[in-house]
Scaffold this active site. Structure first.
Site, PDB file in Angstrom:
ATOM      1  N   LYS A 203      87.294  38.274  90.299  1.00  0.00           N
ATOM      2  CA  LYS A 203      88.206  37.527  89.297  1.00  0.00           C
ATOM      3  C   LYS A 203      86.836  36.527  88.627  1.00  0.00           C
ATOM      4  CE  LYS A 203      88.661  33.587  89.640  1.00  0.00           C
ATOM      5  NZ  LYS A 203      88.454  32.142  88.559  1.00  0.00           N
ATOM      6  N   GLU A 278      75.393  33.451  94.967  1.00  0.00           N
ATOM      7  CA  GLU A 278      74.345  32.865  93.771  1.00  0.00           C
ATOM      8  C   GLU A 278      74.914  31.640  93.811  1.00  0.00           C
ATOM      9  OE1 GLU A 278      71.735  34.030  92.771  1.00  0.00           O
ATOM     10  OE2 GLU A 278      71.692  36.085  93.838  1.00  0.00           O
ATOM     11  N   CYS A 312      71.632  28.331  85.881  1.00  0.00           N
ATOM     12  CA  CYS A 312      71.325  28.602  87.046  1.00  0.00           C
ATOM     13  C   CYS A 312      69.561  27.541  86.923  1.00  0.00           C
ATOM     14  CB  CYS A 312      72.292  29.601  88.269  1.00  0.00           C
ATOM     15  SG  CYS A 312      71.732  30.971  87.397  1.00  0.00           S
ATOM     16  N   GLU A 410      72.351  18.783  90.202  1.00  0.00           N
ATOM     17  CA  GLU A 410      72.420  19.626  89.223  1.00  0.00           C
ATOM     18  C   GLU A 410      73.370  19.288  88.287  1.00  0.00           C
ATOM     19  OE1 GLU A 410      74.869  23.743  89.811  1.00  0.00           O
ATOM     20  OE2 GLU A 410      72.925  24.550  88.788  1.00  0.00           O
TER      21      GLU A 410
END
Ligand code: NAP
Ligand code: MG
Length: 508
Positions: A203, A278, A312, A410
Site C-alpha cells: 500500500k 521502521e 527519517c 520529530e
C-alpha cells in the site's frame, strides 16, 4: 487529463509515455492486472511544488485489500514463486532491476513530480539505489539455507538424531510505505520479501503513489507469476488499516511515523501476524571540540536540510561543544541563508517543497512552538515568500534544551535545533544524545577515532556514523532502537523477517 508543460516539465523522448501514465486513474494491481474499486471519488495526486493535480488514484479499502490478499494467498499456496528454483527466481529479480534501469528516466520524472524535486536527484539517489538494492537481494536467493545441528538428546545405542533447519518464506506479506523516497521505499520493501519467496500486498502513500504504480507496470513485463506482487492504492486509515488487521496476512512491514506504527501493532494483534516497523527519528549530530569543522559544518547542514528534513535519518538535533559553538552556528547560518529555494524538474534546488500543505502547516506550527519555548531563531522560520508550493525556509534554532518539544518531537521539516554542551566527558555527551524516545541514526564528528568509536558504542541508535551521517547501503542493516522501530531492513538482517525457521529432527 492533458497536462501543460509547466506541470510536467519540458518535452523529451518519453514525454508521450509520461503524459499517458499521468492521465490514468491508477486503480489496484491485483493478480497480474489493474482493477478498479473503492470510493466513488478518486484521490488527486498533487505536485507539491505547484499545488496542482497531476494524476489520480483510486481510493481502495477493505474490499480491495481482501481481493489482493486472496490473490497473494493463492499464488503463495500454489508454490509457483515460493518453490520456483532459486536461480530462476534470482533471474526474474535481476531482469526487473534491468527494466528499472532501462526506465530510470521515466521513474525519476514521475518521482520528481510526485515529491517536488529535480529529475536528476531522483535518478541518482532514488532509482539507482533501488536497482542496486534489488540486485543485492536477488543475489541472496541462491544463498538462503538452514544448517545442521549437533543434537545432544540421549539416544539408544547405535541410533542417532539428525537435526537440521530449513528456511521457508513466511507467506503472505503486507507492506505499507511513506511518501519520502517512494520508489526506494517500494523496492526496499518488495526486494527482500520476493527474495525470501513470499507473496505480497503493498500500500503506497496516497501523497506519492506514482512510481509504485509504474513499478507494477514494469513487474507485469517480467516473468513474476501473477498474484505474487499486488498493490492497493488508498488512504492509510482505510486501505492501510485493512491490510494491517487482515487475518490472512502472515507478516506486516511498515515504514512511517511512530504514532501510526503503534496503530499497526495493535491492528496486527488479531492473528498475531509478525511485525517489523521502521519509524521516526530525532537523530543527533554530535560535534566534538576537536572536529574538523571544514568537514563537519557542511555535513551537519546536509544532514538536516537534505530533502528539506523529510528524511527519517535527518540530523535534526545538533549537539556542539561550547568552545566551537559560535563558529559552527555562524557557518550553518551562512549555508542556510545561501540555499536556493524552489523546485524545477531540470535544475536542482537546495530546498524544495514539503510534501503537502498539511505538512507545511505542521512544520510552521512547530516553529511557533519553538519560539514560544524561548529557543532563539538564528535563521529562517517562515514560509518561503513568492512561491506557490509548500516551501519553508531552512530554519535553525539555538539555545535549545532537551525538554523543549522542538527537541523531543520529530518535525520532519527543515528545522534544526542546536544544543550547546560544555563537557569532554563522553558519558555525559552520550547522555544528551540519548535523551530521546528515538534511536534511528546518529553521527559523531571528531579527529580522534578512539573517541568516535567509544561514543558509537554509547549511543543508543541503529546507525552511528563517525565523520559521516546516514551512510545508507544495501548490505548495511538499517533500523531503529527504542521507538524508532522493530527489526532491521537491508543486509541479511533485512531478509530474516521474511523467513520462518523450521527445525526437523529424525531418529535414525
Ligand atoms: P505516516 O503518516 O505514518 O504514513 C505512512 C504510511 O502509513 C502511509 O502509506 C499512510 O497512508 C499509512 N497509514 C496512515 N495511517 C495508517 C493506519 N492507521 N493504518 C495503516 N496505515 C496507515 O508517515 P508519513 O507522514 O507518510 O511519513 C513520514 C514518517 O515516516 C516520519 O515519521 C518518518 O520518520 C518515517 N519514516 C521512517 C523511515 C525509516 O526507515 N525508519 C523511513 C522514511 C520515513 P496515507 O499517507 O496514504 O494515508
Ligand atoms: Mg504528490
Amino acid at each position: 487529463m492533458v497536462l501543460a508543460s509547466e506541470q510536467i516539465g519540458s518535452p523529451n523522448s518519453y514525454h508521450g509515455e509520461v503524459q499517458e501514465f499521468l492521465a490514468r486513474t491508477h486503480g489496484h494491481f491485483i493478480d497480474g492486472r489493474w482493477v478498479e474499486g473503492g470510493d466513488a471519488t478518486p484521490i488527486s495526486v498533487i505536485n507539491p511544488a505547484t499545488g496542482l493535480t497531476i494524476s489520480h488514484i483510486e481510493s481502495g479499502g477493505a474490499v480491495e485489500i481482501d481481493l489482493a490478499v486472496t490473490a497473494a494467498r493463492a499464488s503463495f499456496d500454489s508454490g509457483d514463486w515460493a518453490k520456483m528454483a532459486p536461480v530462476e527466481r534470482a533471474r526474474i529479480l535481476f531482469s526487473l532491476a534491468d527494466l528499472i534501469e532501462d526506465h530510470a528516466e521515466q521513474i525519476a520524472h514521475l518521482e520528481a513530480l510526485d515529491i517536488g524535486v529535480s529529475r536528476a536527484m531522483m535518478h541518482d539517489i532514488g532509482v539507482k539505489l533501488a536497482a542496486d538494492q534489488l540486485r543485492y537481494y536477488a543475489g541472496w536467493i541462491t544463498k538462503i539455507g538452514g544448517k545442521t545441528i549437533n543434537n545432544s538428546r540421549p539416544h539408544a545405542p547405535g541410533r542417532e538424531f539428525l537435526t537440521y533447519t530449513v528456511k521457508e518464506p513466511i507467506g503472505v506479506v503486507g507492506q505499507i510505505i511513506p511518501w519520502n523516497f517512494p520508489f526506494g521505499m517500494s523496492i526496499g520493501k518488495i526486494a527482500p520479501a520476493l527474495a525470501a519467496g513470499c507473496s505480497l500486498v503493498i500500500k503506497p502513500a496516497e501523497e506519492a503513489p506514482l512510481s509504485a504504480a509504474y513499478l507494477a507496470d514494469l513487474i507485469a513485463k517480467t516473468d513474476l507469476p501473477d498474484g505474487v506482487f499486488n498493490l492497493v492504492n488508498g488512504v492509510g486509515r482505510k486501505a492501510g488499516a485493512a491490510l494491517a488487521r487482515h487475518m490472512d496476512v502472515d507478516k506486516i512491514s511498515f515504514t512511517g511515523s511512530t504514532a501510526v506504527g503503534k496503530d499497526i501493532l495493535e491492528a496486527a494483534g488479531g492473528n498475531l501476524k509478525k511485525v517489523t516497523l521502521e519509524l521516526g527519528g530525532k537523530s543527533p549530530v554530535v560535534i566534538l571540540k576537536d572536529a574538523d569543522l571544514y568537514e563537519a559544518i557542511p555535513a551537519a547542514a546536509r544532514a538536516i536540510f537534505f530533502l528539506n528534513g523529510q528524511n527519517c535519518m535527518a540530523g535534526s538535533r545538533l549537539l556542539v561543544h561550547a568552545d566551537i559553538h559560535d563558529e559552527v552556528v555562524k557557518g550553518l547560518v551562512e549555508i542556510a541563508e545561501a540555499m536556493s529555494i524552489g523546485s524545477d524538474l531540470d535544475n536542482a534546488y537546495d530546498i524544495g517543497p514539503l510534501i503537502s500543505k498539511r505538512q507545511m502547516t505542521r512544520v510552521l506550527a512547530y516553529i511557533d512552538t519553538g519560539l514560544g519555548e524561548s529557543a532563539v531563531l538564528a535563521t529562517g522560520g517562515k514560509r518561503a515568500a513568492g512561491l506557490a508550493g509548500y516551501f519553508v525556509e531552512p530554519t535553525i534554532f539555538i539555545d535549545c534544551t532537551s525538554n523543549m518539544r522542538i527537541v523531543r518531537e520529530e518535525i520532519f521539516g527543515p528545522v534544526l535545533t542546536v544544543q550547546k554542551y560544555d563537557t569532554e566527558d563522553l558519558d555525559e555527551i552520550a547522555a544528551i544524545a540519548n535523551d530521546t524516545i528515538f534511536g534511528l541514526s546518529a553521527s559523531v564528528w571528531t579527529k580522534d577515532l578512539s573517541k568516535g568509536h567509544l561514543l558509537a558504542g554509547m549511543i543508543k541508535s541503529g546507525q552511528v556514523g563517525i565523520n559521516v551521517h546516514a551512510a545508507i547501503d544495501p548490505a548495511t542493516p538499517f533500523g531503529g532502537y527504542k521507538q524508532s522501530g522493530w527489526g532491521r531492513e537491508f543486509g541479511r538482517e533485512g531478509l530474516e523477517p521474511y523467513l520462518e525457521t523450521k527445525a526437523v529432527t529424525a531418529y535414525l
